[in-house]
Each structure stands twice: as structure tokens, then as C-alpha cells.
Design a protein around this motif. Structure first.
Motif, PDB file in Angstrom:
ATOM      1  N   THR A  87       0.805  -1.222   0.000  1.00 48.39           N
ATOM      2  CA  THR A  87       0.000   0.000   0.000  1.00 48.39           C
ATOM      3  C   THR A  87       0.834   1.267   0.000  1.00 48.39           C
ATOM      4  OG1 THR A  87      -0.141   0.021   2.410  1.00 48.39           O
ATOM      5  CG2 THR A  87      -1.883  -1.138   1.219  1.00 48.39           C
ATOM      6  N   ASP A 346     -15.948 -10.037   5.353  1.00 48.46           N
ATOM      7  CA  ASP A 346     -16.676  -8.765   5.450  1.00 48.46           C
ATOM      8  C   ASP A 346     -16.019  -7.848   6.480  1.00 48.46           C
ATOM      9  OD1 ASP A 346     -18.475  -9.573   3.548  1.00 48.46           O
ATOM     10  OD2 ASP A 346     -19.999 -10.230   4.985  1.00 48.46           O
ATOM     11  N   THR A 349     -12.784  -6.411   4.868  1.00 48.61           N
ATOM     12  CA  THR A 349     -12.959  -5.544   3.707  1.00 48.61           C
ATOM     13  C   THR A 349     -13.909  -4.387   3.973  1.00 48.61           C
ATOM     14  OG1 THR A 349     -14.725  -7.005   2.913  1.00 48.61           O
ATOM     15  CG2 THR A 349     -12.488  -7.433   2.099  1.00 48.61           C
ATOM     16  N   ALA A 350     -14.335  -4.208   5.220  1.00 52.25           N
ATOM     17  CA  ALA A 350     -15.288  -3.141   5.536  1.00 52.25           C
ATOM     18  C   ALA A 350     -14.652  -1.766   5.331  1.00 52.25           C
ATOM     19  CB  ALA A 350     -15.769  -3.278   6.981  1.00 52.25           C
ATOM     20  N   VAL A 351     -15.492  -0.797   5.037  1.00 56.24           N
ATOM     21  CA  VAL A 351     -15.047   0.588   4.886  1.00 56.24           C
ATOM     22  C   VAL A 351     -15.833   1.445   5.874  1.00 56.24           C
ATOM     23  CG1 VAL A 351     -14.821   2.556   3.323  1.00 56.24           C
ATOM     24  CG2 VAL A 351     -14.546   0.221   2.450  1.00 56.24           C
ATOM     25  N   PRO A 352     -15.185   2.110   6.836  1.00 59.70           N
ATOM     26  CA  PRO A 352     -13.749   2.020   7.133  1.00 59.70           C
ATOM     27  C   PRO A 352     -13.401   0.694   7.798  1.00 59.70           C
ATOM     28  CG  PRO A 352     -14.863   3.362   8.773  1.00 59.70           C
ATOM     29  CD  PRO A 352     -15.899   3.042   7.735  1.00 59.70           C
ATOM     30  N   PRO A 353     -12.096   0.318   7.800  1.00 59.49           N
ATOM     31  CA  PRO A 353     -11.694  -0.960   8.396  1.00 59.49           C
ATOM     32  C   PRO A 353     -12.124  -1.066   9.857  1.00 59.49           C
ATOM     33  CG  PRO A 353      -9.891   0.001   7.138  1.00 59.49           C
ATOM     34  CD  PRO A 353     -10.963   1.042   7.210  1.00 59.49           C
ATOM     35  N   SER A 355     -15.216  -1.429  10.898  1.00 65.05           N
ATOM     36  CA  SER A 355     -16.574  -0.953  11.171  1.00 65.05           C
ATOM     37  C   SER A 355     -17.576  -2.092  11.258  1.00 65.05           C
ATOM     38  CB  SER A 355     -17.007   0.039  10.092  1.00 65.05           C
ATOM     39  OG  SER A 355     -16.955  -0.571   8.805  1.00 65.05           O
ATOM     40  N   ALA A 417      -5.869   0.832   6.203  1.00 68.58           N
ATOM     41  CA  ALA A 417      -6.626   1.688   5.287  1.00 68.58           C
ATOM     42  C   ALA A 417      -7.546   0.801   4.464  1.00 68.58           C
ATOM     43  CB  ALA A 417      -5.680   2.463   4.374  1.00 68.58           C
ATOM     44  N   ALA A 418      -8.572   1.401   3.903  1.00 65.97           N
ATOM     45  CA  ALA A 418      -9.542   0.630   3.125  1.00 65.97           C
ATOM     46  C   ALA A 418      -8.867  -0.028   1.931  1.00 65.97           C
ATOM     47  CB  ALA A 418     -10.677   1.542   2.669  1.00 65.97           C
ATOM     48  N   LEU A 419      -9.249  -1.242   1.629  1.00 67.11           N
ATOM     49  CA  LEU A 419      -8.686  -1.956   0.483  1.00 67.11           C
ATOM     50  C   LEU A 419      -9.202  -1.357  -0.821  1.00 67.11           C
ATOM     51  CD1 LEU A 419      -9.010  -5.682   1.640  1.00 67.11           C
ATOM     52  CD2 LEU A 419      -7.031  -4.183   1.811  1.00 67.11           C
ATOM     53  N   THR A 424     -11.147  -5.806  -2.820  1.00 62.53           N
ATOM     54  CA  THR A 424     -12.316  -6.171  -2.026  1.00 62.53           C
ATOM     55  C   THR A 424     -13.223  -7.135  -2.778  1.00 62.53           C
ATOM     56  OG1 THR A 424     -12.265  -4.039  -0.870  1.00 62.53           O
ATOM     57  CG2 THR A 424     -14.354  -5.239  -0.861  1.00 62.53           C
TER      58      THR A 424
END
Length: 450
Positions: A87, A346, A349-353, A355, A417-419, A424
Motif C-alpha cells: 500500500t 466482510d 474488507t469493511a469501509v472504514p476498516p 466498522s 486503510a480501506a482496500l 475487495t
């Protein structure tokens, strides 16, 4: 221990460890770009070696090894390095020079070796904690992951309650065995009381000692026991007729007879055990009250009555033992694995990580315990004629890995950080495919069309 040794053997036989060391020393030119990544992983490898040595020493001396905090820190540092690799910017990430002048990402084999080392570190940590708990007993502070080591801080009443409630299901072989024995003992008590049998407690004793988990095994045990009792009854009758009321003779015989019966009986088989026990019973009762050959006759009647009741209950209550139950419990275990796989992905891969909360592993652990009990009983039942066409042990190992992943990945692999969307989508598609595979296997276990 078995899992850790298998991992170490695999990495050694495939040369992965050798390649890891080469990268660290820069001996391999084509892998030179992995040197920075390997250098960051060296503390983790050193911690693995240290904990293996400390755990072995703890087992030899009986004193617990130190806590797992250094391993936790090493795993966290290693994971942060791995995340930066994929990343971070090009000048931050370890790279290798390819044909193009621009740097290219770390090769996939290097990433896979890092993942394998991380898996070894997790296995070592679980082993170290398990040994520490075994040597020190229960621990008041919670041990992570709490769902795996929940019992270390549980009170004794809670442990009993969870054991009992966990087996209060028709799918538990422990529950099935308890129901079978309870019904058989109730029927034996009713028959012995109704018929006013002499020494009627022998009927209940026969039910307890001769009942087995399958009707075939019960019939085999009853046949041998009745044969042994017949021979023992003839010998006991001859003894009672020959010695008459000489209680001193019975007293002299009793101790050697008990020694022989209880020492050799279990070694020689159930027929010998029952026959010798009949002799012991006749010798003991002849000292209490005047006895004749009819005492041996009463024992035969009681044993045959108890055997008939036990055989009838075995025929009516789960006559096949765990053969069918192991299929049902394995199917239930696999059905629980699908939602666990998708729920874990899930979370990652959640946004934000972070959550989305991690899925609870308790339902899968409950199914795992039921499947382990059914498998243990299935393996202990001799004389199964039909071939076993499924590797049930492999199902248990796979489910155990899935449960461990659900407990460990949200703890150590949660992204900072979000993937990216494409990553995802790939992760969720892979989880969906894997969950579908477990559902298909569950259907096969139940004999349904997958």
C-alpha cells in the motif's frame, strides 16, 4: 504441536526456509529485492525460535514459559511491514529491479513465504499459551483470542453449565448414550421389581456393563458375557456344593479370587471377566448367608434379563451408533463454516476498516465439539463393515483452521486503510466460492444432491 510440526516440515522440505535465509543474506541475486522484507521479518523468526525453545524447556521442567506479549509485538510489526509493501509508495516498499528501469512489486513467492512465516508464528503462539495454561492452570486475565481461550477465566459452574447445555441436543452422541442408558436402567429396575428377582441389582449391573453404542457390538458383548456366566455358574455351583457351609474356606478363597478376577478379567476379555466375577460373587455371598447352587442360577437369570433389556434398548435407540451421526454433525459443522468465512472477509474488507464486527465463532465451536465427539465414538466402534468413503478427520482439521482464521485475521490482518475496490471484490468472491464449497460438502455428507 502436530499442526506446527507439519508447517515446519513442509517449509523445510520445499526449501522455503532456505530461500528465506538466502533473501536475508542477499545470497540470491534474483531475490535481492526481498532483503528488506526479510530483514523486517527476522525478529519474528527469532521470536518463533525463542518461544519454541522456551516451550520445550517449560514442558521438561514443569514451569510455565513467559507470556506471549513479545510474539504479539513481533507479529504486529511484521504485519505493518507487509501492509507497507503493498500500500505504500514505490520508494517505501521493498522492490526488485526487473527488466524495466522502474521498480516492480515484491515477487509473489516472497509474499507467500511471509504469509507462511506468519502462520508458523500464530501456531507457536497458540502452542505456547496452551502449554502455559496447562502448567499454570486457569488464568484470571483474559487471553486473546478470548473465544479460543474462554475457559481460562470461566468459573467452574459456568464450565459445567456450558458442557451440559452444549450436549442437550439430539445431535450429541453423549446425549444419545445417556438417554439409552437411562431408559435401559429404568426398564431394568421396573422388571426386577415387578418380577421380584433375587439379587435384582444384578439386572441393572448387567445393563451398565454390557451396553454398547451399536446393536451389533451390544449383541457380541452379551453373547460372550452369557457364555462366561454359564461357565462361571457351573463352577460356582460345584464350589458351593463341594464346600457346603464352611465359611472359613470361602474367606480363604475370596481374596485370591478377587485378585485373579479383577486383574486378569479385563485382560482376557468380557467372557472371562463375567465368569470369574460369578465365582467371586458366589464366594462372597456364601459367607453372609447359607447359599446353594441356586445362587448361581439366580445370577444367570439376572444377567440374561439385563442383557435382554440392554439389547432391546440398543435395537430401538440409535442402533447404528455414531455412523450416521458423524455424517450429520460434520454436515452441521460445514454449514456453520460458510457464514464464518464470509463474515470474516466482510470484517476485513469493511469501509472504514473495523466498522463491521468480527463474526462470533461460538456456533461453529459448538458444532466442532459435537463433530469431534461423534468422530471419536465412530473411531472407537469396532466391526464396521461398510467402507468409510470420507476423510472425517480432514473435515475437522479444515473446520479448525476456519475457526482459527475467524479468530486471528480480524486481530492481526485488519487493514490500516480501506482496500482497493478490485481487491475487495476478489476477496469477497473468493469467500463466496469457498462458502459454496462447504455447503456442497455439507449436502454430500447428508446424502443430498449438492
Amino acid at each position: 504441536v502436530r499442526r506446527l510440526l507439519e508447517q515446519l516440515a513442509h517449509l523445510t522440505e520445499t526449501g522455503e526456509f532456505r530461500a528465506f535465509v538466502r533473501e536475508g543474506s542477499g545470497a540470491a541475486g534474483e531475490c535481492g529485492g526481498g532483503r528488506t522484507a526479510t530483514a523486517a521479518g527476522r525478529p519474528l523468526l527469532q521470536q518463533v525460535v525463542f518461544l519454541c525453545e522456551e516451550t520445550a524447556a517449560a514442558l521438561r521442567t514443569g514451569r510455565a514459559a513467559p507470556g506471549p506479549q513479545p510474539m504479539d509485538k513481533a507479529i504486529d510489526a511484521f504485519q505493518r511491514m507487509r501492509v507497507r509493501q503493498v500500500t505504500g509508495s514505490a520508494d517505501e516498499a521493498p522492490t526488485v529491479q526487473g527488466p524495466a528501469p522502474a521498480p516492480v512489486p515484491v515477487p509473489v513467492p516472497v509474499l507467500r513465504r511471509q504469509a507462511a512465516l506468519l502462520a508458523v508464528a500464530e501456531s507457536v503462539r497458540i502452542l505456547e499459551i496452551s502449554v502455559r495454561v496447562g502448567l499454570d492452570g486457569r488464568r484470571t486475565p483474559p487471553i486473546e483470542p478470548r473465544e479460543l481461550f474462554w475457559y481460562t477465566q470461566a468459573a467452574t459452574p459456568r464450565l459445567w453449565a456450558r458442557r451440559i447445555t452444549g450436549n442437550m441436543t439430539i445431535r450429541s452422541v453423549q446425549f444419545q448414550n445417556a438417554v439409552r442408558i437411562a431408559v435401559a436402567l429404568a426398564a431394568a429396575r421396573l422388571v426386577a421389581g415387578s418380577l421380584d428377582l433375587t439379587h435384582g441389582f444384578w439386572v441393572l449391573l448387567a445393563v451398565l456393563t454390557l451396553s454398547r453404542t451399536t446393536v451389533g457390538e451390544t449383541w457380541t458383548a452379551i453373547r460372550r458375557a452369557v457364555t462366561g456366566n454359564l461357565v462361571g455358574a457351573v463352577a460356582a455351583g460345584a464350589l458351593l456344593i463341594g464346600l457346603g457351609r464352611h465359611t472359613d474356606a470361602y474367606a480363604a478363597i475370596l481374596a485370591p479370587a478377587m485378585l485373579i478376577a479383577f486383574a486378569l478379567g479385563p485382560l482376557l476379555g468380557i467372557a472371562w471377566a463375567q465368569g470369574l466375577f460369578t465365582l467371586v460373587v458366589a464366594t462372597a455371598f456364601a459367607q453372609i448367608a447359607p447359599a446353594s447352587w441356586q445362587l448361581a442360577e439366580a445370577r444367570i437369570v439376572d444377567v440374561v434379563t439385563g442383557s435382554a433389556i440392554g439389547l432391546l434398548c440398543a435395537m430401538l435407540a440409535w442402533p447404528a451408533g455414531a455412523r450416521r451421526e458423524v455424517r450429520r454433525t460434520m454436515a452441521g459443522l460445514l454449514q456453520e463454516c460458510g457464514p464464518l468465512i464470509k463474515g470474516t472477509v466482510d470484517t476485513l474488507t469493511a469501509v472504514p476498516p473495523g466498522s463491521v464486527p468480527a463474526p462470533s465463532t461460538r456456533p461453529a465451536l459448538h458444532r466442532l465439539r459435537l463433530a469431534e465427539s461423534a468422530y471419536a465414538q465412530f473411531r472407537s466402534e469396532p466391526g464396521v463393515d461398510a467402507p468409510v468413503r470420507a476423510d472425517w478427520h480432514a473435515v475437522l482439521i479444515t473446520a479448525h483452521h476456519i475457526v482459527l482464521g475467524a479468530q486471528w485475521l480480524p486481530r492481526f490482518d485488519l487493514p490500516m486503510a480501506a482496500l482497493p475496490p478490485d481487491a475487495t471484490d476478489r476477496a469477497r468472491a473468493g469467500a463466496h466460492a469457498l462458502a459454496q464449497t462447504t455447503d456442497r460438502l455439507a449436502a454430500l455428507c447428508l446424502g443430498r444432491q449438492p
